[in-house]
Design a protein around this motif. Structure first.
Motif, mmCIF file in Angstrom:
data_model
loop_
_atom_site.group_PDB
_atom_site.id
_atom_site.type_symbol
_atom_site.label_atom_id
_atom_site.label_comp_id
_atom_site.label_asym_id
_atom_site.label_seq_id
_atom_site.Cartn_x
_atom_site.Cartn_y
_atom_site.Cartn_z
ATOM 1 N N LEU A 1 56.364 113.108 -100.000
ATOM 2 C CA LEU A 1 57.499 112.260 -100.336
ATOM 3 C C LEU A 1 57.445 111.919 -101.819
ATOM 4 O O LEU A 1 56.360 111.827 -102.406
ATOM 5 C CB LEU A 1 57.445 110.962 -99.526
ATOM 6 C CG LEU A 1 57.504 111.109 -98.008
ATOM 7 C CD1 LEU A 1 57.224 109.771 -97.341
ATOM 8 C CD2 LEU A 1 58.859 111.650 -97.586
ATOM 9 N N PRO A 2 58.589 111.688 -102.436
ATOM 10 C CA PRO A 2 58.580 111.298 -103.843
ATOM 11 C C PRO A 2 57.957 109.916 -104.023
ATOM 12 O O PRO A 2 57.975 109.091 -103.101
ATOM 13 C CB PRO A 2 60.061 111.288 -104.229
ATOM 14 C CG PRO A 2 60.800 111.149 -102.947
ATOM 15 C CD PRO A 2 59.939 111.771 -101.886
ATOM 16 N N GLU A 3 57.428 109.667 -105.199
ATOM 17 C CA GLU A 3 56.794 108.379 -105.488
ATOM 18 C C GLU A 3 57.777 107.227 -105.348
ATOM 19 O O GLU A 3 57.396 106.097 -105.055
ATOM 20 C CB GLU A 3 56.197 108.392 -106.897
ATOM 21 C CG GLU A 3 55.245 107.256 -107.148
ATOM 22 C CD GLU A 3 54.504 107.401 -108.454
ATOM 23 O OE1 GLU A 3 54.364 106.374 -109.144
ATOM 24 O OE2 GLU A 3 54.066 108.510 -108.780
ATOM 25 N N SER A 4 59.040 107.513 -105.526
ATOM 26 C CA SER A 4 60.060 106.472 -105.431
ATOM 27 C C SER A 4 60.390 106.092 -103.981
ATOM 28 O O SER A 4 61.057 105.082 -103.748
ATOM 29 C CB SER A 4 61.348 106.939 -106.130
ATOM 30 O OG SER A 4 61.838 108.108 -105.494
ATOM 31 N N GLU A 5 59.906 106.867 -103.024
ATOM 32 C CA GLU A 5 60.192 106.595 -101.604
ATOM 33 C C GLU A 5 59.519 105.298 -101.166
ATOM 34 O O GLU A 5 58.307 105.139 -101.301
ATOM 35 C CB GLU A 5 59.691 107.754 -100.742
ATOM 36 C CG GLU A 5 60.052 107.647 -99.287
ATOM 37 C CD GLU A 5 61.481 108.065 -98.993
ATOM 38 O OE1 GLU A 5 62.064 107.480 -98.071
ATOM 39 O OE2 GLU A 5 62.002 108.962 -99.670
ATOM 40 N N ASP A 6 60.306 104.362 -100.641
ATOM 41 C CA ASP A 6 59.773 103.089 -100.157
ATOM 42 C C ASP A 6 59.244 103.300 -98.745
ATOM 43 O O ASP A 6 60.019 103.562 -97.826
ATOM 44 C CB ASP A 6 60.863 102.023 -100.183
ATOM 45 C CG ASP A 6 60.351 100.657 -99.808
ATOM 46 O OD1 ASP A 6 59.123 100.433 -99.863
ATOM 47 O OD2 ASP A 6 61.171 99.794 -99.441
ATOM 48 N N VAL A 7 57.942 103.224 -98.575
ATOM 49 C CA VAL A 7 57.338 103.537 -97.283
ATOM 50 C C VAL A 7 56.791 102.327 -96.541
ATOM 51 O O VAL A 7 56.571 102.397 -95.329
ATOM 52 C CB VAL A 7 56.198 104.589 -97.441
ATOM 53 C CG1 VAL A 7 56.744 105.868 -98.036
ATOM 54 C CG2 VAL A 7 55.042 104.059 -98.262
ATOM 55 N N ASP A 8 56.578 101.222 -97.207
ATOM 56 C CA ASP A 8 55.854 100.081 -96.636
ATOM 57 C C ASP A 8 56.406 99.586 -95.301
ATOM 58 O O ASP A 8 55.643 99.305 -94.383
ATOM 59 C CB ASP A 8 55.839 98.900 -97.609
ATOM 60 C CG ASP A 8 55.065 99.194 -98.869
ATOM 61 O OD1 ASP A 8 54.608 100.342 -99.062
ATOM 62 O OD2 ASP A 8 54.923 98.269 -99.699
ATOM 63 N N MET A 9 57.693 99.447 -95.191
ATOM 64 C CA MET A 9 58.290 98.822 -94.010
ATOM 65 C C MET A 9 58.865 99.846 -93.031
ATOM 66 O O MET A 9 59.697 99.521 -92.193
ATOM 67 C CB MET A 9 59.384 97.835 -94.443
ATOM 68 C CG MET A 9 58.859 96.739 -95.366
ATOM 69 S SD MET A 9 57.367 95.908 -94.781
ATOM 70 C CE MET A 9 58.055 94.828 -93.572
ATOM 71 N N ARG A 10 58.387 101.093 -93.125
ATOM 72 C CA ARG A 10 58.864 102.153 -92.246
ATOM 73 C C ARG A 10 57.690 102.732 -91.464
ATOM 74 O O ARG A 10 56.557 102.708 -91.899
ATOM 75 C CB ARG A 10 59.552 103.236 -93.069
ATOM 76 C CG ARG A 10 60.795 102.668 -93.758
ATOM 77 C CD ARG A 10 61.361 103.575 -94.802
ATOM 78 N NE ARG A 10 61.950 104.771 -94.197
ATOM 79 C CZ ARG A 10 62.325 105.812 -94.925
ATOM 80 N NH1 ARG A 10 62.190 105.814 -96.226
ATOM 81 N NH2 ARG A 10 62.847 106.877 -94.328
ATOM 82 N N THR A 11 57.999 103.273 -90.289
ATOM 83 C CA THR A 11 56.972 103.935 -89.486
ATOM 84 C C THR A 11 56.824 105.369 -89.980
ATOM 85 O O THR A 11 57.702 105.901 -90.673
ATOM 86 C CB THR A 11 57.350 103.957 -87.994
ATOM 87 O OG1 THR A 11 58.504 104.790 -87.821
ATOM 88 C CG2 THR A 11 57.609 102.557 -87.458
ATOM 89 N N LEU A 12 55.721 105.992 -89.612
ATOM 90 C CA LEU A 12 55.535 107.397 -89.989
ATOM 91 C C LEU A 12 56.622 108.260 -89.371
ATOM 92 O O LEU A 12 57.097 109.210 -89.999
ATOM 93 C CB LEU A 12 54.149 107.880 -89.564
ATOM 94 C CG LEU A 12 52.977 107.231 -90.293
ATOM 95 C CD1 LEU A 12 51.660 107.765 -89.751
ATOM 96 C CD2 LEU A 12 53.068 107.459 -91.788
ATOM 97 N N ARG A 13 57.024 107.942 -88.173
ATOM 98 C CA ARG A 13 58.099 108.694 -87.518
ATOM 99 C C ARG A 13 59.397 108.575 -88.315
ATOM 100 O O ARG A 13 60.106 109.559 -88.517
ATOM 101 C CB ARG A 13 58.302 108.189 -86.092
ATOM 102 C CG ARG A 13 59.323 109.005 -85.315
ATOM 103 C CD ARG A 13 59.365 108.637 -83.860
ATOM 104 N NE ARG A 13 58.061 108.984 -83.279
ATOM 105 C CZ ARG A 13 57.569 108.450 -82.185
ATOM 106 N NH1 ARG A 13 58.253 107.546 -81.530
ATOM 107 N NH2 ARG A 13 56.398 108.800 -81.721
ATOM 108 N N GLU A 14 59.707 107.365 -88.770
ATOM 109 C CA GLU A 14 60.913 107.166 -89.586
ATOM 110 C C GLU A 14 60.834 107.946 -90.895
ATOM 111 O O GLU A 14 61.861 108.346 -91.445
ATOM 112 C CB GLU A 14 61.114 105.681 -89.896
ATOM 113 C CG GLU A 14 61.513 104.856 -88.704
ATOM 114 C CD GLU A 14 61.492 103.358 -88.969
ATOM 115 O OE1 GLU A 14 62.150 102.641 -88.208
ATOM 116 O OE2 GLU A 14 60.818 102.899 -89.924
ATOM 117 N N LEU A 15 59.622 108.153 -91.379
ATOM 118 C CA LEU A 15 59.420 108.897 -92.619
ATOM 119 C C LEU A 15 59.389 110.407 -92.394
ATOM 120 O O LEU A 15 59.240 111.170 -93.339
ATOM 121 C CB LEU A 15 58.126 108.439 -93.298
ATOM 122 C CG LEU A 15 58.158 107.003 -93.824
ATOM 123 C CD1 LEU A 15 56.755 106.524 -94.169
ATOM 124 C CD2 LEU A 15 59.085 106.892 -95.022
ATOM 125 N N GLY A 16 59.501 110.826 -91.137
ATOM 126 C CA GLY A 16 59.574 112.244 -90.820
ATOM 127 C C GLY A 16 58.245 112.922 -90.548
ATOM 128 O O GLY A 16 58.153 114.148 -90.581
#
Length: 79
Positions: free
Chosen positions: A17-32
């Motif tokens: 994922l790009p560094e700009s992707e906000d991952v903190d409040m998402r599940t791994l599934r939501e992140l693909g």
């Protein structure tokens, strides 16, 4: 000491994922994340933190920030 910044980087690298992707409040599934990526992340967490995170914690409903808290709680103390 918070594990979140390091975990954030691990997640972005493993999931490409790009560094700009906000991952903190998402599940791994939501992140693909697929199952192989979840296993790769599980291994990397163990390698870098000495904490074994169960697969259910990674692919369930836990957000990345929740996983970081779990790692902090399970991290072995030195001393």
């Amino acid at each position: 000491m918070s594990t979140l910044p390091g975990l954030r980087t691990m997640v972005r690298e493993v999931l490409q994922l790009p560094e700009s992707e906000d991952v903190d409040m998402r599940t791994l599934r939501e992140l693909g994340a697929g199952s192989l990526q979840a296993v790769a992340l599980q291994f990397r967490i163990l390698e870098e933190t000495s904490v074994n995170v169960e697969m259910a914690d990674l692919v369930g409903g836990s957000r990345v920030a929740d996983i970081a808290t779990l790692i902090d709680e399970r991290r072995p103390t030195v001393g």
